[in-house]
Design a protein around this motif. Structure first.
Motif, mmCIF file in Angstrom:
data_model
loop_
_atom_site.group_PDB
_atom_site.id
_atom_site.type_symbol
_atom_site.label_atom_id
_atom_site.label_comp_id
_atom_site.label_asym_id
_atom_site.label_seq_id
_atom_site.Cartn_x
_atom_site.Cartn_y
_atom_site.Cartn_z
ATOM 1 N N SER A 100 -0.853 -1.613 2.793
ATOM 2 C CA SER A 100 -1.051 -1.949 4.197
ATOM 3 C C SER A 100 -1.029 -0.711 5.086
ATOM 4 O O SER A 100 -0.163 0.161 4.948
ATOM 5 C CB SER A 100 0.036 -2.918 4.662
ATOM 6 N N LYS A 101 -1.957 -0.649 6.027
ATOM 7 C CA LYS A 101 -1.989 0.454 6.986
ATOM 8 C C LYS A 101 -0.780 0.422 7.927
ATOM 9 O O LYS A 101 -0.440 1.434 8.538
ATOM 10 C CB LYS A 101 -3.290 0.416 7.792
ATOM 11 N N LYS A 102 -0.122 -0.722 8.015
ATOM 12 C CA LYS A 102 1.058 -0.826 8.852
ATOM 13 C C LYS A 102 2.254 -0.081 8.254
ATOM 14 O O LYS A 102 3.241 0.160 8.945
ATOM 15 C CB LYS A 102 1.432 -2.298 9.060
ATOM 16 N N LYS A 103 2.152 0.255 6.953
ATOM 17 C CA LYS A 103 3.278 0.872 6.257
ATOM 18 C C LYS A 103 3.102 2.376 6.055
ATOM 19 O O LYS A 103 3.861 2.993 5.308
ATOM 20 C CB LYS A 103 3.459 0.206 4.886
ATOM 21 N N GLY A 104 2.105 2.986 6.701
ATOM 22 C CA GLY A 104 1.895 4.415 6.509
ATOM 23 C C GLY A 104 1.266 5.054 7.730
ATOM 24 O O GLY A 104 0.622 4.377 8.543
ATOM 25 N N LYS A 105 1.453 6.350 7.854
ATOM 26 C CA LYS A 105 0.840 7.080 8.961
ATOM 27 C C LYS A 105 0.224 8.374 8.453
ATOM 28 O O LYS A 105 0.696 8.984 7.487
ATOM 29 C CB LYS A 105 1.863 7.385 10.051
ATOM 30 N N VAL A 106 -0.839 8.800 9.109
ATOM 31 C CA VAL A 106 -1.545 10.019 8.725
ATOM 32 C C VAL A 106 -0.661 11.224 9.029
ATOM 33 O O VAL A 106 -0.017 11.306 10.084
ATOM 34 C CB VAL A 106 -2.882 10.138 9.479
ATOM 35 N N THR A 107 -0.602 12.177 8.102
ATOM 36 C CA THR A 107 0.159 13.410 8.303
ATOM 37 C C THR A 107 -0.777 14.603 8.199
ATOM 38 O O THR A 107 -1.935 14.485 7.782
ATOM 39 C CB THR A 107 1.269 13.557 7.249
ATOM 40 N N LYS A 108 -0.271 15.761 8.567
ATOM 41 C CA LYS A 108 -1.046 16.996 8.453
ATOM 42 C C LYS A 108 -0.899 17.638 7.080
ATOM 43 O O LYS A 108 -1.468 18.695 6.821
ATOM 44 C CB LYS A 108 -0.609 17.982 9.541
ATOM 45 N N GLU A 109 -0.151 17.001 6.218
ATOM 46 C CA GLU A 109 0.035 17.516 4.862
ATOM 47 C C GLU A 109 -1.310 17.601 4.149
ATOM 48 O O GLU A 109 -2.147 16.698 4.269
ATOM 49 C CB GLU A 109 0.983 16.597 4.090
ATOM 50 N N GLN A 110 -1.524 18.681 3.401
ATOM 51 C CA GLN A 110 -2.788 18.870 2.702
ATOM 52 C C GLN A 110 -2.927 17.851 1.574
ATOM 53 O O GLN A 110 -2.078 17.777 0.690
ATOM 54 C CB GLN A 110 -2.865 20.292 2.117
ATOM 55 N N LYS A 114 -10.315 6.280 1.239
ATOM 56 C CA LYS A 114 -11.049 5.401 2.137
ATOM 57 C C LYS A 114 -10.083 4.423 2.760
ATOM 58 O O LYS A 114 -8.900 4.343 2.373
ATOM 59 C CB LYS A 114 -12.172 4.666 1.400
ATOM 60 N N GLU A 115 -10.567 3.665 3.732
ATOM 61 C CA GLU A 115 -9.730 2.690 4.408
ATOM 62 C C GLU A 115 -10.584 1.550 4.937
ATOM 63 O O GLU A 115 -11.786 1.685 5.153
ATOM 64 C CB GLU A 115 -8.964 3.345 5.561
ATOM 65 N N SER A 116 -9.952 0.399 5.127
ATOM 66 C CA SER A 116 -10.580 -0.733 5.798
ATOM 67 C C SER A 116 -9.762 -1.011 7.056
ATOM 68 O O SER A 116 -8.891 -0.227 7.424
ATOM 69 C CB SER A 116 -10.587 -1.956 4.876
ATOM 70 N N ASP A 117 -10.014 -2.122 7.708
ATOM 71 C CA ASP A 117 -9.256 -2.450 8.911
ATOM 72 C C ASP A 117 -7.770 -2.647 8.604
ATOM 73 O O ASP A 117 -6.915 -2.333 9.424
ATOM 74 C CB ASP A 117 -9.817 -3.719 9.562
ATOM 75 N N LEU A 118 -7.486 -3.155 7.392
ATOM 76 C CA LEU A 118 -6.112 -3.525 7.062
ATOM 77 C C LEU A 118 -5.441 -2.611 6.049
ATOM 78 O O LEU A 118 -4.204 -2.529 6.008
ATOM 79 C CB LEU A 118 -6.076 -4.962 6.515
ATOM 80 N N TYR A 119 -6.243 -1.912 5.206
ATOM 81 C CA TYR A 119 -5.646 -1.237 4.056
ATOM 82 C C TYR A 119 -6.091 0.225 3.933
ATOM 83 O O TYR A 119 -7.213 0.594 4.307
ATOM 84 C CB TYR A 119 -6.034 -1.962 2.752
ATOM 85 N N HIS A 165 0.939 10.083 -0.003
ATOM 86 C CA HIS A 165 -0.111 9.738 -0.952
ATOM 87 C C HIS A 165 -1.479 10.064 -0.353
ATOM 88 O O HIS A 165 -1.697 9.891 0.849
ATOM 89 C CB HIS A 165 -0.032 8.259 -1.322
ATOM 90 N N THR A 166 -2.362 10.520 -1.193
ATOM 91 C CA THR A 166 -3.715 10.826 -0.766
ATOM 92 C C THR A 166 -4.555 9.553 -0.752
ATOM 93 O O THR A 166 -4.538 8.788 -1.721
ATOM 94 C CB THR A 166 -4.362 11.858 -1.707
ATOM 95 N N VAL A 167 -5.295 9.313 0.331
ATOM 96 C CA VAL A 167 -6.197 8.161 0.391
ATOM 97 C C VAL A 167 -7.627 8.667 0.568
ATOM 98 O O VAL A 167 -7.870 9.687 1.195
ATOM 99 C CB VAL A 167 -5.826 7.187 1.524
ATOM 100 N N ILE A 187 -10.838 12.609 3.494
ATOM 101 C CA ILE A 187 -9.644 12.437 2.676
ATOM 102 C C ILE A 187 -8.403 12.709 3.516
ATOM 103 O O ILE A 187 -8.333 13.689 4.238
ATOM 104 C CB ILE A 187 -9.691 13.381 1.464
ATOM 105 N N LYS A 188 -7.401 11.836 3.404
ATOM 106 C CA LYS A 188 -6.205 11.952 4.230
ATOM 107 C C LYS A 188 -4.952 11.932 3.364
ATOM 108 O O LYS A 188 -4.952 11.390 2.260
ATOM 109 C CB LYS A 188 -6.124 10.781 5.213
ATOM 110 N N SER A 189 -3.895 12.493 3.924
ATOM 111 C CA SER A 189 -2.575 12.344 3.341
ATOM 112 C C SER A 189 -1.795 11.371 4.217
ATOM 113 O O SER A 189 -1.710 11.545 5.434
ATOM 114 C CB SER A 189 -1.855 13.693 3.273
ATOM 115 N N ILE A 190 -1.253 10.316 3.600
ATOM 116 C CA ILE A 190 -0.540 9.263 4.318
ATOM 117 C C ILE A 190 0.926 9.269 3.900
ATOM 118 O O ILE A 190 1.240 9.241 2.703
ATOM 119 C CB ILE A 190 -1.155 7.874 4.022
ATOM 120 N N LYS A 191 1.814 9.289 4.884
ATOM 121 C CA LYS A 191 3.237 9.195 4.606
ATOM 122 C C LYS A 191 3.696 7.753 4.773
ATOM 123 O O LYS A 191 3.404 7.106 5.782
ATOM 124 C CB LYS A 191 4.030 10.104 5.541
#
Length: 382
Positions: A73-83, A55-60, A51-53, A24-28
């Motif tokens: 889109s994965k191009k519009k977000g990045k993984v953060t260290k936020e819980q 799962k993921e695919s190659d694109l989303y 936002h919490t995600v 589980i990841k937090s995405i900014k």
């Protein structure tokens, strides 16, 4: 679009594996981005929101709005260290958007916009708090002003248990007779029509129409108080109700008797709450309708149905069940269908809508600490 269903009682939503998903990841969100379901754009996440995600695919990246899986889109977000936040919610209220609806981070006028929902979407939010409805959006709680939503009432199924003349404990499932009478007075004075499970089932299946203010009154467990205290009030108001019986307890102290059932059929429809499966397995701490085999559940339900039908006459048919503790598994639902039942009720909060699953119908719990205004709000799906 699949209906955006918010705040069903969720402890953790586990998505199936897509491509190999990470933890589980937090995405900014790095750029304001559209959010899609399988068919169309359903919402927008604002730049800078997290936002919490799951799962993921190659694109989303995949997250949730309400109880529906959505992607961005994965191009519009990045993984953060936020819980990452947990997915919790309760007390669903169904609403419709007529225009673009803004979601803000706080229930105040000067709050920050974190996203928006598209027009003509059906969503579920939490019960109104002040001027705002809370909603789960991407693992966080956002807020929508009440003036932006049109509430869809549905049909309430009220859930009662034991009625008492005077309460002597803190059990919220028991209700004082004076409060029960005031609630029935409210229904009568405000034009509510009581219905049967069979009528509700036909309406859910879109096979019939019902009056706008229709309500199904139900009692669980078969307490003698349903006959001694509730029955006279219901009869005086010209109301119908449904009593879900644990049939192995019929004729026991403080539970309904065979004679009582026969004498109160003009008000009560008697239905199943299992025969002897209203209990937990002590080793697994699961309900017997989750633990036992389909065959065992079938035979218990068959005995419950036949017990009621033999008492009330050859032409009487049991058609529905209330799950003990609201618990059920796929084996239980299959057994219900095999034994000839055509619908079943949970203890999941919310009103019933056309198209809902017939074996997972929601109810509105009535408890001793609620006010008459709380009662009125539940009827209206608020």
């Amino acid at each position: 679009m699949k209906k955006l269903v918010a705040l069903l009682l969720l402890a953790v939503i586990a998505f199936p594996s897509f491509s190999e998903a990470s933890a589980i990841k937090s995405i900014k969100i790095t750029e304001t981005t559209p959010v899609f379901d399988e068919k169309q754009k359903v919402a927008v996440f604002q730049k800078g929101t997290s936002h919490t995600v799951m799962k993921e695919s190659d694109l989303y990246y995949y997250t949730v709005i309400g109880n529906d899986e959505v992607k961005f889109s994965k191009k519009k977000g990045k993984v953060t260290k936020e819980q990452p936040e947990s997915w919790k919610g309760a007390h669903p209220v169904r609403a419709k958007t007529s225009t673009y609806v803004q979601i803000v981070d706080r229930p105040t006028k000067n709050a920050t916009i974190v996203g928006q929902i598209q027009p003509n979407m059906t969503i579920q939010v939490q019960r109104l708090k002040g001027d705002y409805f809370p909603i789960i959006m991407g693992g966080k709680t956002g807020y929508i002003h009440k003036n932006q939503l049109h509430i869809q009432a549905g049909i309430p199924v009220l859930m009662y248990h034991d009625i008492l003349r005077t309460k002597t404990d803190d059990n919220t499932s028991t209700l004082e007779i004076e409060k029960f009478k005031k609630q029935m007075d409210y229904l009568k004075n405000n034009g509510w029509t009581t219905i049967t499970p069979q009528q509700l089932e036909q309406w859910v299946a879109k096979k019939t129409t019902l009056p706008k203010k229709s309500v199904l009154i139900t009692f669980d467990d078969g307490y003698q108080s349903t006959i001694d205290l509730a029955y006279p009030i219901l009869k005086a108001h010209g109301f119908q109700a449904t009593s879900f019986l644990i049939t192995s307890r019929i004729n026991r102290p403080n539970t309904v008797s065979e004679l009582g059932m026969i004498q109160t059929q003009d008000v009560f429809s008697y239905q199943s709450h299992t025969h002897a499966f209203h209990m937990f397995n002590s080793q697994t701490n699961t309900s017997l309708l989750q633990h036992e085999t389909e065959s065992a559940i079938f035979h218990d339900l068959e005995q419950a149905n036949s017990s009621i039908e033999e008492i009330l006459g050859y032409n009487y048919r049991v058609t529905t069940l209330a799950y003990p503790y609201g618990k059920r598994g796929p084996e239980a639902i299959s057994a219900l269908q095999s034994v000839g039942l055509t619908s079943a009720y949970t203890i999941d909060e919310g009103n019933v809508f056309q198209g809902d699953p017939l074996f997972e119908l929601k109810r509105q719990r009535v408890h001793s600490s609620m006010t008459l205004q709380n009662f009125a709000d539940k009827l209206e799906g608020k």
